[in-house]
Design a protein around this motif. Structure first.
Motif, mmCIF file in Angstrom:
data_model
loop_
_atom_site.group_PDB
_atom_site.id
_atom_site.type_symbol
_atom_site.label_atom_id
_atom_site.label_comp_id
_atom_site.label_asym_id
_atom_site.label_seq_id
_atom_site.Cartn_x
_atom_site.Cartn_y
_atom_site.Cartn_z
ATOM 1 N N SER A 10 -3.165 5.064 4.036
ATOM 2 C CA SER A 10 -2.785 4.693 2.678
ATOM 3 C C SER A 10 -3.424 5.635 1.665
ATOM 4 C CB SER A 10 -3.224 3.254 2.394
ATOM 5 O OG SER A 10 -3.147 2.976 1.015
ATOM 6 N N HIS B 199 0.823 -1.218 0.000
ATOM 7 C CA HIS B 199 0.000 0.000 0.000
ATOM 8 C C HIS B 199 0.854 1.264 0.000
ATOM 9 C CE1 HIS B 199 -4.107 -1.713 1.212
ATOM 10 N NE2 HIS B 199 -3.312 -2.753 1.088
ATOM 11 N N GLU B 200 2.167 1.136 0.074
ATOM 12 C CA GLU B 200 3.027 2.310 0.215
ATOM 13 C C GLU B 200 2.925 3.230 -0.998
ATOM 14 O OE1 GLU B 200 4.850 5.130 1.647
ATOM 15 O OE2 GLU B 200 4.684 3.391 2.964
ATOM 16 N N TYR B 201 2.969 4.519 -0.741
ATOM 17 C CA TYR B 201 2.901 5.555 -1.780
ATOM 18 C C TYR B 201 4.069 5.384 -2.746
ATOM 19 C CZ TYR B 201 2.244 10.324 -3.603
ATOM 20 O OH TYR B 201 2.007 11.427 -4.385
ATOM 21 N N ASP C 32 2.748 3.495 5.866
ATOM 22 C CA ASP C 32 1.784 4.594 5.831
ATOM 23 C C ASP C 32 1.111 4.735 7.192
ATOM 24 O OD1 ASP C 32 1.602 5.345 2.932
ATOM 25 O OD2 ASP C 32 1.091 3.233 2.754
#
Length: 399
Positions: free
Chosen positions: A171, A115-117, A168
């Protein structure tokens, strides 16, 4: 949540008058870049004029005290001391500053999630490649049933080689609130440092960074705090500050001053730039907190109630299941679009061009699945989300 939420008397938000947002546009994407209220923009204009009337006087004699005042008030809002904070233009810069400052080895594992940017994941990949370290990805399911799904997915990937965890707080893709306090406590117990990408959290959630206990935390002030663009912060735990340097090395690196930490000397001056976005943070905190009688807590709850009601209505109209419990969302919510809508080409562009609705459509991993993320800021009203539902249904029915 009762259905009456969507029969509120105000179908057009009275609060919209405080923003420059185009009245012809249904703006449901506060989460991407925020939107700054008019009074805060006016203050920034005044400060810029003050700067330009006498730039030398401003930067030599006024700038630092204004910066310290803004830092003091932001620190109070975040539950930390001013000595633990520096300003950065955005959360991505803060994350880069940490990752580019640390040393790793080929034996180290750097843990993150799916889910990381993307921007922060790129920074992690870059640093890992430079040092020969390994990036480990915890796959968090979506949809999911509870915060424990996040906690278990991350903790299951920790090994004796785990050196740092990049996570996050909220998210960007899915709008999920991570169970940060529980996760950080477990990492601290294991002696593992944590770097939190908190881009969306300030102003969306009540924050006390001291209680959270992360090693490093970077967050934006231009999103839910609604400060001008280019206002963000980096928190570094005091025992780690000597290791951390800004991406841009400038005069602070060899300053003879002893009246403040090297950490702040380096970050406070990274070359000439427009610092007025930072100076507006206290007024943004004050202004946004004045819009409702209950201040920030009521504003946070108001936006949460709005997005929960909108999510429920849209899921019913589109006949899709809700992908997570209510407790896991703040002022943004994501809906997994049904197959009929996913097949519509250039959906986000069509919503904009045909209906003047601004809402992000997000591809999810490598699946054909697409997500729609709605935001709720106080200027939004139930009619905004009704327009979105009607537009989606019209597109489905179009030949």
């Amino acid at each position: 949540m009762k259905d009456e939420t969507f029969s509120l008397k105000l179908q057009t938000s009275d609060f919209r008058q405080y923003w420059l947002l185009d009245s012809d546009v249904t703006f449901l994407n506060h989460g991407s870049f925020g939107a700054c209220p008019i009074p805060i923009l006016q203050l920034q204009t005044q400060q810029r004029q003050q700067l330009e009337r006498q730039p030398v006087h401003f930067f030599v004699r006024e700038w630092e005290s204004l910066l310290d005042e803004a830092r003091q008030q932001l620190a109070e809002f975040l539950g930390v001391t001013p000595e633990e904070l520096v300003f950065v233009p955005n959360a991505t810069t803060g994350v880069n500053s940490i990752l580019r400052s640390l040393c790793f080895s080929p034996q180290d594992e750097l843990l993150t999630t799916n889910h990381e940017y993307n921007a922060c994941r790129n920074a992690l990949n870059f640093v890992a490649e430079r040092w020969g370290a390994k990036v480990v990805v915890a796959n968090i399911p979506f949809p999911l049933n509870s915060p424990d799904d996040i906690l278990n997915a991350i903790l299951s990937q920790i090994t004796p080689k785990t050196k740092l965890v990049l996570i996050d707080h909220i998210s960007s893709q899915t709008g999920l609130i991570f169970p940060l306090k529980s996760l950080i406590q477990e990492l601290n117990n294991r002696g593992i440092d944590s770097l939190v990408d908190g881009a969306h959290a300030p102003g969306m959630l009540p924050l006390n960074l001291t209680e959270i206990g992360a090693t490093y935390y970077s967050g934006n002030c231009h999103k839910w705090l609604s400060a001008p663009k280019g206002a963000a912060f980096l928190y570094v735990r005091p025992d780690k500050q000597s290791e951390i340097h800004p991406v841009t090395i400038s005069h602070g690196a060899n300053s003879p001053r002893t009246d403040r930490s090297r950490f702040q000397l380096e970050f406070d001056w990274m070359g000439t730039h427009d610092p007025t976005a930072y100076f507006c943070i206290p007024e943004a905190i004050k202004f946004m907190g004045s819009l409702l009688p209950g201040g920030w807590l009521e504003l946070i709850q108001y936006n949460n109630n709005t997005v929960i009601a909108a999510r429920k209505m849209l899921s019913e109209k589109l006949a899709v299941a809700l992908p997570c419990p209510e407790e896991m969302i703040g002022s943004m919510a994501t809906i997994i679009l049904p197959e009929k809508i996913q097949l519509i080409p250039s959906l986000q562009t069509q919503l904009w061009e045909k209906f003047k609705i601004e809402v992000p459509i997000i591809p999810w991993e490598n699946k054909p699945q697409k997500l729609m993320r709605i935001s709720a800021q106080i200027y939004n009203s139930p009619s905004d989300y009704q327009k979105l539902a009607e537009a989606l249904i019209e597109l489905i029915r179009s030949p």
